[in-house]
Write a protein that holds these residues in place. Structure first.
Motif, PDB file in Angstrom:
ATOM      1  N   UNK A  51       0.721  -1.160   0.055  1.00 43.12           N
ATOM      2  CA  UNK A  51       0.002   0.178   0.022  1.00 43.12           C
ATOM      3  C   UNK A  51       0.739   1.317   0.225  1.00 43.12           C
ATOM      4  N   UNK A  52       1.930   1.088   0.516  1.00 42.10           N
ATOM      5  CA  UNK A  52       2.587   2.328   0.810  1.00 42.10           C
ATOM      6  C   UNK A  52       2.315   3.174   1.935  1.00 42.10           C
ATOM      7  N   UNK A  53       2.582   4.476   2.048  1.00 40.14           N
ATOM      8  CA  UNK A  53       2.128   5.181   3.303  1.00 40.14           C
ATOM      9  C   UNK A  53       0.763   5.580   2.629  1.00 40.14           C
ATOM     10  N   UNK A  54       0.115   6.425   3.799  1.00 46.11           N
ATOM     11  CA  UNK A  54      -1.502   6.630   3.462  1.00 46.11           C
ATOM     12  C   UNK A  54      -1.247   7.664   2.185  1.00 46.11           C
ATOM     13  N   UNK A  55      -0.409   8.757   2.254  1.00 45.40           N
ATOM     14  CA  UNK A  55      -0.290   9.632   0.918  1.00 45.40           C
ATOM     15  C   UNK A  55      -0.144   9.233  -0.120  1.00 45.40           C
ATOM     16  N   UNK A  56       0.941   7.820  -0.239  1.00 43.21           N
ATOM     17  CA  UNK A  56       1.289   7.219  -1.198  1.00 43.21           C
ATOM     18  C   UNK A  56       0.128   6.464  -1.776  1.00 43.21           C
ATOM     19  N   UNK A  57      -0.597   5.858  -0.804  1.00 45.79           N
ATOM     20  CA  UNK A  57      -1.704   5.026  -1.230  1.00 45.79           C
ATOM     21  C   UNK A  57      -2.734   5.845  -1.781  1.00 45.79           C
ATOM     22  N   UNK A  58      -3.172   7.038  -1.310  1.00 41.65           N
ATOM     23  CA  UNK A  58      -4.099   7.858  -2.109  1.00 41.65           C
ATOM     24  C   UNK A  58      -3.837   8.365  -3.315  1.00 41.65           C
ATOM     25  N   UNK A  59      -2.332   8.379  -3.586  1.00 46.35           N
ATOM     26  CA  UNK A  59      -2.171   8.867  -4.901  1.00 46.35           C
ATOM     27  C   UNK A  59      -2.401   7.531  -5.784  1.00 46.35           C
ATOM     28  N   UNK A  60      -1.782   6.495  -5.527  1.00 43.81           N
ATOM     29  CA  UNK A  60      -1.936   5.385  -6.064  1.00 43.81           C
ATOM     30  C   UNK A  60      -3.520   4.929  -6.576  1.00 43.81           C
ATOM     31  N   UNK A  61      -4.282   5.098  -5.579  1.00 42.64           N
ATOM     32  CA  UNK A  61      -5.637   4.861  -5.679  1.00 42.64           C
ATOM     33  C   UNK A  61      -6.480   6.007  -6.382  1.00 42.64           C
ATOM     34  N   UNK A  62      -5.899   7.288  -6.562  1.00 46.18           N
ATOM     35  CA  UNK A  62      -6.471   8.348  -6.909  1.00 46.18           C
ATOM     36  C   UNK A  62      -7.696   8.759  -6.201  1.00 46.18           C
ATOM     37  N   UNK A  63      -7.303   8.856  -4.983  1.00 43.90           N
ATOM     38  CA  UNK A  63      -8.421   9.235  -4.097  1.00 43.90           C
ATOM     39  C   UNK A  63      -7.737  10.275  -3.029  1.00 43.90           C
ATOM     40  N   UNK A  64      -8.525  10.649  -2.240  1.00 41.49           N
ATOM     41  CA  UNK A  64      -8.123  11.583  -1.311  1.00 41.49           C
ATOM     42  C   UNK A  64      -7.467  10.767   0.061  1.00 41.49           C
ATOM     43  N   UNK A  65      -6.551  11.330   0.734  1.00 46.88           N
ATOM     44  CA  UNK A  65      -5.968  10.748   1.851  1.00 46.88           C
ATOM     45  C   UNK A  65      -7.089  10.568   3.020  1.00 46.88           C
TER      46      UNK A  65
END
Length: 110
Positions: A22-36
């Motif tokens: 998943x990566x960190x929450x900010x990385x995950x947000x970018x990966x999933x194209x959603x907000x943190x």
């Protein structure tokens, strides 16, 4: 349709957690194209259905502490006058137990 999008996101998140990618929450947000913020909401939804999800700061990823599987299936049927249908929203597995929190069951349109 928001519920369907949410289920798709939960399923995507689940796959990433299983891979521990998943990566960190900010990385995950970018990966999933959603907000943190949405990331945290999805994590809370998993916890609400008793998913043993945790975060490793050392590895910078979410992971499951115990066996957990999420299977999302959606069945939609077009209804005509006074027909009965069942719409199921999926199931999840915790250490061999099956849980089924259906969406709507036995809806009748009149």
């Amino acid at each position: 349709m928001n519920n369907l999008k949410n289920l798709e996101r939960l399923q995507q998140l689940h796959r990433l957690i299983v891979k521990e990618a998943t990566g960190s929450p900010p990385q995950l947000a970018r990966l999933m194209q959603i907000s943190e913020r949405k990331v945290y909401q999805l994590i809370e939804q998993l916890k609400d259905i008793e998913a043993p999800v945790s975060y490793s700061r050392a590895h910078k990823t979410y992971f499951y502490e115990d066996d957990f599987d999420l299977q999302v299936t959606v069945s939609v049927t077009v209804l005509k006058d006074n027909e009965l249908t069942e719409i199921f929203g999926g199931s999840y597995f915790i250490s061999g137990k099956i849980q089924t929190p259906g969406f709507l069951q036995g809806s009748i349109l009149s």
